[in-house]
Design a protein around this motif. Structure first.
Motif, short mmCIF file in Angstrom:
data_model
loop_
_atom_site.label_atom_id
_atom_site.label_comp_id
_atom_site.label_asym_id
_atom_site.label_seq_id
_atom_site.Cartn_x
_atom_site.Cartn_y
_atom_site.Cartn_z
N VAL A 282 -64.93 12.80 -32.65
CA VAL A 282 -63.71 12.77 -31.59
C VAL A 282 -64.37 13.33 -30.30
O VAL A 282 -63.77 13.27 -29.16
CB VAL A 282 -62.86 13.96 -31.97
CG1 VAL A 282 -62.00 13.34 -33.36
CG2 VAL A 282 -63.39 15.42 -32.13
N THR A 283 -65.86 13.56 -30.43
CA THR A 283 -66.54 14.02 -29.17
C THR A 283 -67.79 13.30 -28.97
O THR A 283 -68.18 12.72 -29.96
CB THR A 283 -66.59 15.42 -29.27
OG1 THR A 283 -67.54 15.74 -30.25
CG2 THR A 283 -65.51 16.35 -29.28
N LEU A 284 -68.28 13.46 -27.97
CA LEU A 284 -69.67 12.78 -28.05
C LEU A 284 -70.82 13.70 -28.44
O LEU A 284 -70.26 14.69 -28.81
CB LEU A 284 -70.37 12.89 -26.65
CG LEU A 284 -69.61 11.77 -25.31
CD1 LEU A 284 -70.10 12.22 -24.03
CD2 LEU A 284 -69.98 10.56 -25.83
N ALA A 285 -71.78 12.97 -29.31
CA ALA A 285 -72.72 13.87 -30.02
C ALA A 285 -74.14 13.93 -29.38
O ALA A 285 -74.97 14.14 -30.13
CB ALA A 285 -72.90 13.10 -31.43
N ASN A 286 -74.27 13.83 -28.30
CA ASN A 286 -75.74 13.61 -27.67
C ASN A 286 -75.81 14.69 -26.41
O ASN A 286 -76.59 14.56 -25.61
CB ASN A 286 -76.10 12.39 -27.02
CG ASN A 286 -74.98 12.03 -25.81
OD1 ASN A 286 -73.82 12.68 -25.66
ND2 ASN A 286 -75.32 11.11 -25.06
N LEU A 287 -75.07 15.95 -26.65
CA LEU A 287 -75.51 16.96 -25.87
C LEU A 287 -76.88 17.45 -25.92
O LEU A 287 -77.30 17.61 -26.99
CB LEU A 287 -74.39 18.05 -25.90
CG LEU A 287 -72.95 18.17 -25.68
CD1 LEU A 287 -72.06 19.19 -25.90
CD2 LEU A 287 -72.83 17.55 -24.12
N PRO A 288 -77.48 17.98 -24.95
CA PRO A 288 -79.04 18.33 -25.04
C PRO A 288 -78.82 19.71 -25.93
O PRO A 288 -78.00 20.39 -25.86
CB PRO A 288 -79.41 18.61 -23.78
CG PRO A 288 -78.11 18.79 -23.03
CD PRO A 288 -77.00 17.86 -23.45
N ALA A 399 -73.87 28.32 -31.11
CA ALA A 399 -73.42 27.02 -31.17
C ALA A 399 -74.60 25.92 -31.80
O ALA A 399 -74.49 25.12 -32.33
CB ALA A 399 -72.74 26.62 -30.09
N LEU A 400 -75.73 26.10 -31.06
CA LEU A 400 -76.87 25.46 -31.13
C LEU A 400 -77.54 25.54 -32.86
O LEU A 400 -77.94 24.68 -33.68
CB LEU A 400 -77.86 25.71 -30.47
CG LEU A 400 -77.90 25.07 -29.07
CD1 LEU A 400 -79.10 25.59 -27.94
CD2 LEU A 400 -77.80 23.53 -28.97
N ALA A 464 -65.41 21.40 -34.31
CA ALA A 464 -65.19 22.61 -33.59
C ALA A 464 -66.52 22.93 -33.02
O ALA A 464 -66.65 23.55 -32.14
CB ALA A 464 -64.53 23.40 -34.67
N ASN A 465 -67.51 22.94 -33.61
CA ASN A 465 -68.99 23.00 -33.21
C ASN A 465 -69.47 22.51 -32.07
O ASN A 465 -69.86 23.01 -31.09
CB ASN A 465 -70.18 23.21 -34.21
CG ASN A 465 -71.45 23.23 -33.67
OD1 ASN A 465 -72.38 22.29 -33.57
ND2 ASN A 465 -71.62 24.51 -33.54
N MET A 466 -69.04 21.23 -31.95
CA MET A 466 -69.42 20.44 -30.70
C MET A 466 -68.59 20.71 -29.69
O MET A 466 -68.90 20.76 -28.35
CB MET A 466 -69.20 18.97 -31.04
CG MET A 466 -70.25 18.24 -32.05
SD MET A 466 -71.92 18.53 -31.55
CE MET A 466 -71.93 17.68 -29.88
N ILE A 467 -67.35 21.03 -29.82
CA ILE A 467 -66.52 21.55 -28.93
C ILE A 467 -66.76 22.92 -28.37
O ILE A 467 -66.97 23.34 -27.09
CB ILE A 467 -64.81 21.72 -29.36
CG1 ILE A 467 -64.43 20.42 -29.83
CG2 ILE A 467 -64.04 22.27 -28.32
CD1 ILE A 467 -63.20 20.25 -30.32
#
Length: 478
Positions: A282-288, A399-400, A464-467
């Protein structure tokens, strides 16, 4: 005109003195970041965010949340959430207070008009030597323009108070931005939670049907004398557990919807609510994953803490200036006459200029106490700022760390679920063929149910972790 020119020169000179006044505030220096310069490293952390990774603070929330239903819910919340409205009202309050404080730098020019009517008797000798009374009436009219008790800010007291109010205003703006970031993350998490509870309800209903079939089969075998009453009771416990889980999940879905309505500030339509947890992200998955700690300064809560620190620094300047003389100016230009018709006639104008100075000599430690208070407040704001940076670093690191292990956990839970499904099918076939006892099939059913629930919890935790990672890195403002 000459008089007016004189007053104008006085005002101009006072303004120039105020603007060129010395500044008693210490030079502001941003404290060193009390955290490591780079992101944490170790086996729990991802090595990189991918070639196309974009910083969270530069990623608009409409681009980050790819599910259109979730995007509509967030948009509705930003328009209707009451906490966000309170934060916006706080911004307007701080802006108004800054304008009030800033106005003290400049003189307040006011126009005044007055009229005085007097009728006073005075004694006069009458005919025959007696005393007689004669009254005299006097009408006085006055009109003037001037300033009253304008402080010429030679030592920067008023300017530092104005700067402190400005920084408080900036802090309120950042607090409002932090409220938006938190709201976006909170409503996205609530939406994902509801999706997970909907999926939990679907799983419970499916297993209720499977357990029901097993229960009916066991009862039929018991009626024929093939199965024991113990096996019937064991099948009944699994079926009843599924029924209980259905009731609990139904309650959770209703509560999730209530929570979403509260966050959105209105009743959401059914089309915007999730019916199940989407298979895709439901979110992008390519955050640095590997970012310098200086990017934490882009978080609104940390920016607000720094503005509070700057305000405290300016208050030290105002407290220092209180030890020096305060120079005020009162001036007026107007006209005065004994008759209304002559109020603006020739020769009726007048002017007055009254500068004053005040120097504290014995204040019994009041100014010294105010200065100590301002310095202690600054020290507290330094600690608050540093704590905000440390908290932000910890949130990003947590979170990381969760993100770095989530993929492996999800793969393991998926494999576990698949194995449990296969084991259940095999045990059921062997039970029907009379090879294995019923307890083996019952254990397989329970193991499958547990594996389904664990896989679902992992999927919800991943979303939830990506958020949370997006929020911790300062995303959600754009």
């Amino acid at each position: 005109m000459k008089t007016m020119t004189t007053i104008r020169h006085l005002l101009s000179g006072g303004l120039l003195l105020s603007l060129a006044a010395c500044d008693m505030a210490p030079k502001y220096v941003r404290p060193e970041l009390p955290v490591p310069a780079d992101s944490p490293q170790g086996p729990a952390y991802p090595q990189d965010g991918g070639a196309a990774a974009v910083a969270a603070a530069d990623t608009a929330w409409r681009d980050f949340f790819v599910d259109p239903r979730l995007a509509r819910v967030i948009d509705t919340a930003l328009a209707n959430n009451r906490d966000l409205r309170i934060a916006l009202a706080n911004v307007e309050q701080a802006r108004a207070q800054y304008r009030v404080q800033r106005a003290g730098i400049f003189p307040t020019v006011s126009a005044n008009g007055s009229a005085t009517y007097q009728d006073q008797p005075f004694a006069q000798q009458g005919p025959g030597g007696g005393a007689g009374g004669i009254s005299g009436r006097t009408d006085i009219y006055n009109a003037s323009v001037g300033i009253s008790a304008w402080e010429i800010d030679l030592f920067g007291r008023v300017r530092n108070l104005s700067r402190a109010a400005q920084e408080q205003y900036f802090a309120s703006v950042e607090n409002r931005n932090a409220a938006q970031v938190a709201l976006v993350a909170e409503i996205a998490t609530a939406w994902v939670t509801m999706a997970g509870d909907q999926e939990r309800l679907r799983i419970a209903r499916g297993l209720e049907a499977a357990f029901g079939q097993t229960l009916e089969l066991t009862r039929a075998r018991f009626a024929k004398g093939i199965a024991s009453e113990l096996e019937v009771r064991q099948a009944q416990t699994s079926y009843d557990q599924a029924r209980s889980d259905i009731a609990q999940a139904t309650t959770l879905v209703a509560q999730d919807q209530n929570a979403l309505n509260l966050l959105a500030g209105t009743t959401l339509g059914a089309d915007d609510l999730p019916s199940t947890l989407p298979e895709g992200d439901v979110t992008l998955a390519n955050l640095p994953a590997d970012l310098p700690s200086t990017l934490l300064l882009r978080r609104p809560d940390i920016a607000a803490a720094e503005h509070q620190l700057r305000a405290a620094n300016a208050n030290i300047g105002a407290a220092r200036a209180a030890f020096f003389p305060t120079i005020s100016l009162t001036a007026a230009f107007g006209t005065l006459s004994l008759g209304l018709s002559n109020l603006f006639g020739s020769g009726s104008d007048y002017w007055s200029v009254a500068p004053s100075a005040r120097l504290p000599i014995f204040d019994f430690g009041r100014n010294a106490g105010n200065l100590r208070y301002a310095r202690a407040t600054y020290d507290a704001m330094v600690a608050t700022y540093e704590k905000s940076v440390q908290t932000g670093f910890r949130e990003v690191a947590d979170a990381l760390a969760r993100r770095g292990t989530m993929t492996a956990q999800l793969e393991a839970q998926t494999s576990l679920r698949d194995s449990a499904q296969t084991a259940y099918r095999l045990s059921e076939a062997r039970f029907r063929a009379g090879i294995d006892p019923f307890l083996t099939t019952l254990d397989s059913q329970r193991a499958l149910y547990t594996a389904e629930q664990s896989l679902l919890a992992t999927r919800v935790a991943r979303a939830a972790n990506m958020i949370e990672l997006y929020r911790a890195m300062g995303g959600g403002l754009k």
